[in-house]
Design a protein around this motif. Structure first.
Motif, PDB file in Angstrom:
ATOM      1  N   TYR A   1     -25.940 -81.544 -25.147  1.00  0.00           N
ATOM      2  CA  TYR A   1     -25.315 -80.313 -25.643  1.00  0.00           C
ATOM      3  C   TYR A   1     -26.370 -79.593 -26.473  1.00  0.00           C
ATOM      4  N   LEU A   2     -26.689 -78.356 -26.111  1.00  0.00           N
ATOM      5  CA  LEU A   2     -27.699 -77.551 -26.803  1.00  0.00           C
ATOM      6  C   LEU A   2     -26.984 -76.396 -27.500  1.00  0.00           C
ATOM      7  N   ARG A   3     -27.238 -76.228 -28.800  1.00  0.00           N
ATOM      8  CA  ARG A   3     -26.560 -75.162 -29.537  1.00  0.00           C
ATOM      9  C   ARG A   3     -27.508 -74.521 -30.537  1.00  0.00           C
ATOM     10  N   TYR A   4     -27.362 -73.207 -30.682  1.00  0.00           N
ATOM     11  CA  TYR A   4     -28.143 -72.436 -31.659  1.00  0.00           C
ATOM     12  C   TYR A   4     -27.189 -71.496 -32.378  1.00  0.00           C
ATOM     13  N   ARG A   5     -27.046 -71.692 -33.688  1.00  0.00           N
ATOM     14  CA  ARG A   5     -26.120 -70.877 -34.486  1.00  0.00           C
ATOM     15  C   ARG A   5     -26.705 -70.682 -35.876  1.00  0.00           C
TER      16      ARG A   5
ATOM     17  N   SER B   1     -30.034 -66.076 -37.126  1.00  0.00           N
ATOM     18  CA  SER B   1     -29.602 -65.491 -35.861  1.00  0.00           C
ATOM     19  C   SER B   1     -28.642 -66.414 -35.113  1.00  0.00           C
ATOM     20  N   GLY B   2     -27.918 -65.835 -34.169  1.00  0.00           N
ATOM     21  CA  GLY B   2     -27.014 -66.624 -33.349  1.00  0.00           C
ATOM     22  C   GLY B   2     -27.330 -66.524 -31.875  1.00  0.00           C
ATOM     23  N   ALA B   3     -28.343 -65.747 -31.526  1.00  0.00           N
ATOM     24  CA  ALA B   3     -28.705 -65.562 -30.123  1.00  0.00           C
ATOM     25  C   ALA B   3     -30.146 -65.999 -29.905  1.00  0.00           C
ATOM     26  N   ILE B   4     -30.368 -66.713 -28.800  1.00  0.00           N
ATOM     27  CA  ILE B   4     -31.705 -67.158 -28.443  1.00  0.00           C
ATOM     28  C   ILE B   4     -31.730 -67.385 -26.934  1.00  0.00           C
ATOM     29  N   SER B   5     -32.856 -67.141 -26.319  1.00  0.00           N
ATOM     30  CA  SER B   5     -32.980 -67.413 -24.884  1.00  0.00           C
ATOM     31  C   SER B   5     -33.179 -68.917 -24.680  1.00  0.00           C
ATOM     32  N   LEU B   6     -32.870 -69.380 -23.495  1.00  0.00           N
ATOM     33  CA  LEU B   6     -33.081 -70.795 -23.188  1.00  0.00           C
ATOM     34  C   LEU B   6     -34.552 -71.161 -23.330  1.00  0.00           C
ATOM     35  N   GLU B   7     -35.434 -70.291 -22.884  1.00  0.00           N
ATOM     36  CA  GLU B   7     -36.863 -70.556 -22.971  1.00  0.00           C
ATOM     37  C   GLU B   7     -37.304 -70.740 -24.427  1.00  0.00           C
ATOM     38  N   ASN B   8     -36.854 -69.845 -25.314  1.00  0.00           N
ATOM     39  CA  ASN B   8     -37.220 -69.956 -26.726  1.00  0.00           C
ATOM     40  C   ASN B   8     -36.563 -71.161 -27.389  1.00  0.00           C
ATOM     41  N   PHE B   9     -35.333 -71.466 -26.987  1.00  0.00           N
ATOM     42  CA  PHE B   9     -34.655 -72.645 -27.514  1.00  0.00           C
ATOM     43  C   PHE B   9     -35.438 -73.903 -27.161  1.00  0.00           C
TER      44      PHE B   9
ATOM     45  N   GLY C   1     -29.430 -69.455 -36.883  1.00  0.00           N
ATOM     46  CA  GLY C   1     -30.838 -69.840 -36.986  1.00  0.00           C
ATOM     47  C   GLY C   1     -31.078 -71.332 -36.896  1.00  0.00           C
ATOM     48  N   GLU C   2     -30.035 -72.097 -36.669  1.00  0.00           N
ATOM     49  CA  GLU C   2     -30.174 -73.552 -36.582  1.00  0.00           C
ATOM     50  C   GLU C   2     -29.942 -74.006 -35.147  1.00  0.00           C
ATOM     51  N   GLY C   3     -30.862 -74.787 -34.639  1.00  0.00           N
ATOM     52  CA  GLY C   3     -30.747 -75.313 -33.290  1.00  0.00           C
ATOM     53  C   GLY C   3     -30.558 -76.812 -33.332  1.00  0.00           C
ATOM     54  N   CYS C   4     -29.852 -77.339 -32.343  1.00  0.00           N
ATOM     55  CA  CYS C   4     -29.713 -78.788 -32.237  1.00  0.00           C
ATOM     56  C   CYS C   4     -29.537 -79.175 -30.780  1.00  0.00           C
ATOM     57  N   VAL C   5     -29.964 -80.396 -30.491  1.00  0.00           N
ATOM     58  CA  VAL C   5     -29.756 -81.004 -29.189  1.00  0.00           C
ATOM     59  C   VAL C   5     -29.077 -82.335 -29.463  1.00  0.00           C
ATOM     60  N   GLU C   6     -27.877 -82.500 -28.906  1.00  0.00           N
ATOM     61  CA  GLU C   6     -27.106 -83.724 -29.071  1.00  0.00           C
ATOM     62  C   GLU C   6     -26.923 -84.375 -27.708  1.00  0.00           C
ATOM     63  N   TRP C   7     -26.820 -85.702 -27.690  1.00  0.00           N
ATOM     64  CA  TRP C   7     -26.485 -86.396 -26.444  1.00  0.00           C
ATOM     65  C   TRP C   7     -25.098 -86.992 -26.590  1.00  0.00           C
ATOM     66  N   HIS C   8     -24.364 -86.940 -25.492  1.00  0.00           N
ATOM     67  CA  HIS C   8     -22.984 -87.407 -25.457  1.00  0.00           C
ATOM     68  C   HIS C   8     -22.713 -88.050 -24.099  1.00  0.00           C
TER      69      HIS C   8
ATOM     70  N   LEU D   1     -27.775 -87.352 -32.273  1.00  0.00           N
ATOM     71  CA  LEU D   1     -28.581 -86.150 -32.466  1.00  0.00           C
ATOM     72  C   LEU D   1     -29.993 -86.437 -31.999  1.00  0.00           C
ATOM     73  N   LEU D   2     -30.493 -85.639 -31.060  1.00  0.00           N
ATOM     74  CA  LEU D   2     -31.854 -85.803 -30.572  1.00  0.00           C
ATOM     75  C   LEU D   2     -32.832 -85.032 -31.452  1.00  0.00           C
ATOM     76  N   ILE D   3     -32.488 -83.774 -31.767  1.00  0.00           N
ATOM     77  CA  ILE D   3     -33.373 -82.942 -32.592  1.00  0.00           C
ATOM     78  C   ILE D   3     -32.556 -81.813 -33.212  1.00  0.00           C
ATOM     79  N   GLU D   4     -32.992 -81.370 -34.396  1.00  0.00           N
ATOM     80  CA  GLU D   4     -32.406 -80.178 -35.011  1.00  0.00           C
ATOM     81  C   GLU D   4     -33.487 -79.456 -35.796  1.00  0.00           C
TER      82      GLU D   4
END
Length: 90
Positions: free
Chosen positions: A25-29, A67-75, A31-38, A57-60
């Protein structure tokens, strides 16, 4: 790998699967990004899943923009990740 965008802004988020079927699960809200595994996209968001080691949690990171918007490439760049060659992105 397969990536499906589930929300385009506020927050930007995606469901992602590896070639061997692992779910992330990839989320950016704010200005904070995180990658979680489930175990799967319908994971139980409660602490039980985390405490039993079925989720994690893999990374944050926080880029300080709020910001709340980011492209997949930038994420992916901010997370230090890359798409596999031939990955499906929707």
């Amino acid at each position: 790998m397969r990536v499906v965008q589930t929300c385009s802004a506020y927050p930007s988020q995606w469901d992602a699967w590896t070639a061997d079927g692992r779910y992330f699960y990839l989320r950016y809200r704010q200005g904070e990004g995180c990658v979680e595994w489930h175990p799967d996209p319908d994971f139980d968001d409660g602490l039980e899943s985390w405490n039993e080691g079925r989720s994690g949690l893999l990374i944050e990171w926080d880029d300080g923009t709020g910001s709340g918007a980011i492209s997949l490439e930038n994420f992916l760049a901010a997370a230090g990740l890359a798409l596999a060659p031939g990955a499906s992105v929707r």
